[in-house]
Every structure is written in structure tokens, then in C-alpha cells.
Design an enzyme around this catalytic site. Structure first.
Site, mmCIF file in Angstrom:
data_model
loop_
_atom_site.group_PDB
_atom_site.id
_atom_site.type_symbol
_atom_site.label_atom_id
_atom_site.label_comp_id
_atom_site.label_asym_id
_atom_site.label_seq_id
_atom_site.Cartn_x
_atom_site.Cartn_y
_atom_site.Cartn_z
ATOM 1 C CG ASP A 169 51.901 -15.745 -43.011
ATOM 2 O OD1 ASP A 169 52.197 -14.974 -42.261
ATOM 3 O OD2 ASP A 169 50.922 -16.379 -42.947
ATOM 4 C CB SER A 170 52.881 -17.109 -38.585
ATOM 5 O OG SER A 170 51.575 -16.479 -39.220
ATOM 6 C CE1 TYR A 199 55.390 -18.370 -35.907
ATOM 7 C CE2 TYR A 199 56.378 -16.388 -37.085
ATOM 8 C CZ TYR A 199 56.578 -17.722 -36.769
ATOM 9 O OH TYR A 199 57.422 -18.560 -37.336
ATOM 10 N N GLY A 200 51.008 -13.843 -33.615
ATOM 11 C CA GLY A 200 50.106 -12.659 -33.365
ATOM 12 C C GLY A 200 50.282 -12.392 -32.010
ATOM 13 C CB CYS A 249 54.233 -12.866 -41.653
ATOM 14 S SG CYS A 249 53.461 -12.814 -40.007
ATOM 15 C CG ASN A 250 51.125 -7.046 -41.936
ATOM 16 O OD1 ASN A 250 51.165 -5.790 -42.224
ATOM 17 N ND2 ASN A 250 50.514 -8.041 -42.676
ATOM 18 C CB THR A 251 53.001 -10.891 -36.795
ATOM 19 O OG1 THR A 251 51.706 -10.562 -37.119
ATOM 20 C CG2 THR A 251 53.380 -10.962 -35.347
ATOM 21 C CD GLU A 274 46.109 -19.958 -39.559
ATOM 22 O OE1 GLU A 274 46.635 -21.148 -39.329
ATOM 23 O OE2 GLU A 274 46.853 -19.300 -40.251
ATOM 24 C CB CYS A 276 46.571 -9.276 -40.565
ATOM 25 S SG CYS A 276 46.785 -10.987 -40.249
ATOM 26 C CB THR A 277 49.209 -11.677 -44.844
ATOM 27 O OG1 THR A 277 49.631 -12.662 -44.186
ATOM 28 C CG2 THR A 277 50.075 -10.666 -45.458
ATOM 29 C CG HIS A 278 45.941 -14.954 -41.638
ATOM 30 N ND1 HIS A 278 47.132 -14.722 -41.424
ATOM 31 C CD2 HIS A 278 45.585 -16.286 -41.306
ATOM 32 C CE1 HIS A 278 47.742 -16.005 -40.927
ATOM 33 N NE2 HIS A 278 46.696 -16.831 -40.919
HETATM 34 N N1 DGL Z 1 49.536 -13.385 -41.352
HETATM 35 C C1 DGL Z 1 50.242 -12.886 -40.231
HETATM 36 C C2 DGL Z 1 50.394 -11.198 -40.321
HETATM 37 O O1 DGL Z 1 50.348 -10.884 -41.567
HETATM 38 C C3 DGL Z 1 49.685 -13.041 -38.892
HETATM 39 C C4 DGL Z 1 49.250 -14.504 -38.386
HETATM 40 C C5 DGL Z 1 49.763 -14.734 -37.021
HETATM 41 O O2 DGL Z 1 49.244 -14.077 -36.133
HETATM 42 O O3 DGL Z 1 50.531 -15.409 -36.811
HETATM 43 O O4 DGL Z 1 50.360 -10.560 -39.350
#
Ligand code: DGL
Length: 281
Positions: free
Chosen positions: A17-18, A49-50, A80-82, A165, A199-201
Site C-alpha cells: 500500500d502507499s 498517492y491519491g 490499495c485502490n489507487t 494518516e 479506499c483501504t484507509h
Molecule cells: N489506501 C489507498 C487506497 O486504497 C489510498 C491512500 C493514498 O491516497 O495513498 O486508495
């Protein structure tokens, strides 16, 4: 990259993940598939990364995947979805064919989308995610391949990952931004009966999200679906399963400082962990 390095060997399952969000997926892997070894890599130094461009997300993700392959992983999950939305297809189509054909990279979109068909009754689904995930258009593409009748409405939530974060997921500030984004989403489509946290967050924001989602809407966190999907994948692919070691261990790598990762990861993983600093690129 030296092809010899890549040749399929035994090793842990790589989870990338990012930042910290992938830990919500990793925890589900450990619950559903506790016997395997896992190697988690968070590119915390370059997260989030978003809001980053397609090219950068692809390049950063590619570097991370190559690093995990070099550590002995044959199977890497982009938790990570992104990264799944913006880099997975290029990695699968451009990079993997040039490496050992037995190496695999899987993402989180497909397992999430597969679960949707039986969950929505109105066939109106809402999606919240980073700007990168929403603007990539990857979710509608995946959904319409499997369920052309589903109407998907997305809302980019640029503030949600930074809030998580920074440990602010429980704060009044988080409530403000969660309420605002969800209002935008449900104003666009009042028939939504299923909301995907893309998004995994976002599982950390779940208590806040539930406050502002209409009561009869089902909220989908991805972890359990992705873990079930990995379980199914490994049982359908014994050739991959045999490359995944089964010591039940979990190792954490970060591109940021070890102590920062260890402290912040405790928001996601309710136990003490040790991390090791690595450099990518
Ligand atoms: N956890 C990442 C996701 O699932 C996003 C985090 C990011 O923006 O880096 O998209």
C-alpha cells in the site's frame, strides 16, 4: 531486472500500500489465511498517492512490486485502490510478461466488485475513494463488465486519507469532511442502497461514516471480500500456493522512518510491531 532473480521461489505473500491503509487488508488476510507468511510494504515516504498522476502511481507501484519480488514473493497483492486502479493493469500487461510468467500481482477492485452483485437490491451503488481512484474510472469499468445493470455514483474524498494518516479519524474535523462528502454523494443519487469504501484507509472512518449514511444503506469494507477472494485464488491455483511459505509470520517494511511506522501502524493493527526501513527507486 535480472530475470534469474525473479524466478519463482518460495516466499511470503507480498502486500503493498502507499501507506498504512493496506494494513486493514492484511489484518483480514491474517484472520482468513493465518498460516501464510506476509511481507507488508508501505511507501509511507511518498504517500498519499491519491492525488498523484497516473504515471507516478504506476512508477511508484512498479518499484514496490519489483522490490517485493526481489524479496522472494511470487504473489503480490496491491492492497490499495489507487494503485489497483491506476497501476495494476500496466503492471500485468507490460511488466509481468517480461519477467517470470509465474509471478502474479492482484488488486482489490475485482474482489470488491464481484461481491456487489448479490449485495445491492436497488442496483444503485455509491463509491467513495481517493480522487485518483474515482477519476481513473476503473470501478465503473470493472462493475459494468460483471453487472451492466448497476448504476454507480462516485464521490472523491481528498481529505479522508490525510485525516486518517494524521490520526484524526475520530475528530470533529473528520466528522465535518465525512458528512460533507457523503451529502454530496447521496444528493446525486437517493436510491443508493450499498456504499463501497473504495479506499483501504476508510475502515478507520467507519464510525463517522455510519453517522452520516442513511440507516438502510449497507456499507462495504473491502477487507473480508479481498481475503475471501485470495483464499479462493490460492485454492484454485496450487502452483501459486506452493510458492507461498506457511510460517504464519508477518514482516513490515516502510520507506519512512521505522519508529514512525511502528507508532502509526498501531492505529490499524492492535498489537506492537517492528518495521524495517527500505529504499525504493
Ligand atoms: N489506501 C489507498 C487506497 O486504497 C489510498 C491512500 C493514498 O491516497 O495513498 O486508495
Amino acid at each position: 531486472m535480472n530475470q534469474q532473480h525473479m524466478n519463482s521461489k518460495e516466499g511470503p505473500i507480498g502486500v503493498f500500500d502507499s501507506g498504512y491503509g493496506g494494513l486493514t487488508i492484511l489484518e483480514n488476510f491474517r484472520k482468513t489465511l493465518p498460516g501464510y507468511d506476509y511481507l507488508y510494504l508501505g511507501d509511507n515516504a511518498r504517500a498519499p498517492y491519491g492525488n498523484r498522476s497516473f504515471d507516478l502511481v504506476y512508477e511508484f507501484t512498479r518499484q514496490a512490486v519489483m522490490y517485493l519480488f526481489e524479496q522472494g514473493c511470487s504473489l503480490v497483492i496491491l492492497a490499495c485502490n489507487t494503485a489497483s486502479a491506476k497501476a495494476l493493469r500496466s503492471i500485468q500487461q507490460i511488466d509481468l510478461p517480461q519477467l517470470d510468467p509465474s509471478l502474479r500481482v492482484l488488486g482489490v477492485l475485482r474482489p470488491t466488485v464481484e461481491a456487489l452483485g448479490s449485495l445491492t437490491k436497488t442496483r444503485h451503488v455509491g463509491l467513495v475513494g481517493t480522487p485518483g481512484t474515482i477519476l481513473s474510472g476503473s470501478y465503473p469499468i470493472e462493475i459494468h463488465k460483471l453487472f451492466p445493470d448497476i448504476v454507480l455514483t462516485g464521490e472523491a474524498c481528498p481529505m479522508w486519507v490525510p485525516l486518517v494518516e494524521n490520526g484524526e479519524y475520530d475528530s470533529d474535523g473528520a466528522a465535518f469532511f465525512v458528512k460533507k462528502s457523503l451529502k454530496n454523494l447521496f444528493d446525486k443519487d437517493k436510491d443508493i442502497d450499498t456504499l463501497v469504501l473504495g479506499c483501504t484507509h476508510y475502515p478507520l472512518l467507519l464510525p463517522q461514516i455510519r453517522r452520516f449514511v442513511p440507516r438502510d444503506v449497507r456499507v462495504i469494507s473491502q477487507g473480508e471480500y479481498v481475503a475471501e477472494s485470495l483464499k479462493g485464488y490460492l485454492s484454485r491455483h496450487p502452483e501459486m500456493k506452493q510458492h507461498c511459505t506457511t510460517g504464519g509470520t508477518c514482516t513490515f517494511l516502510t520507506t519512512e522512518s521505522e519508529s514512525k511506522f511502528e507508532e502509526s501502524a498501531s492505529m490499524f493493527v492492535k498489537r506492537t510491531i517492528k518495521a524495517k526501513h527500505v529504499r525504493l527507486g
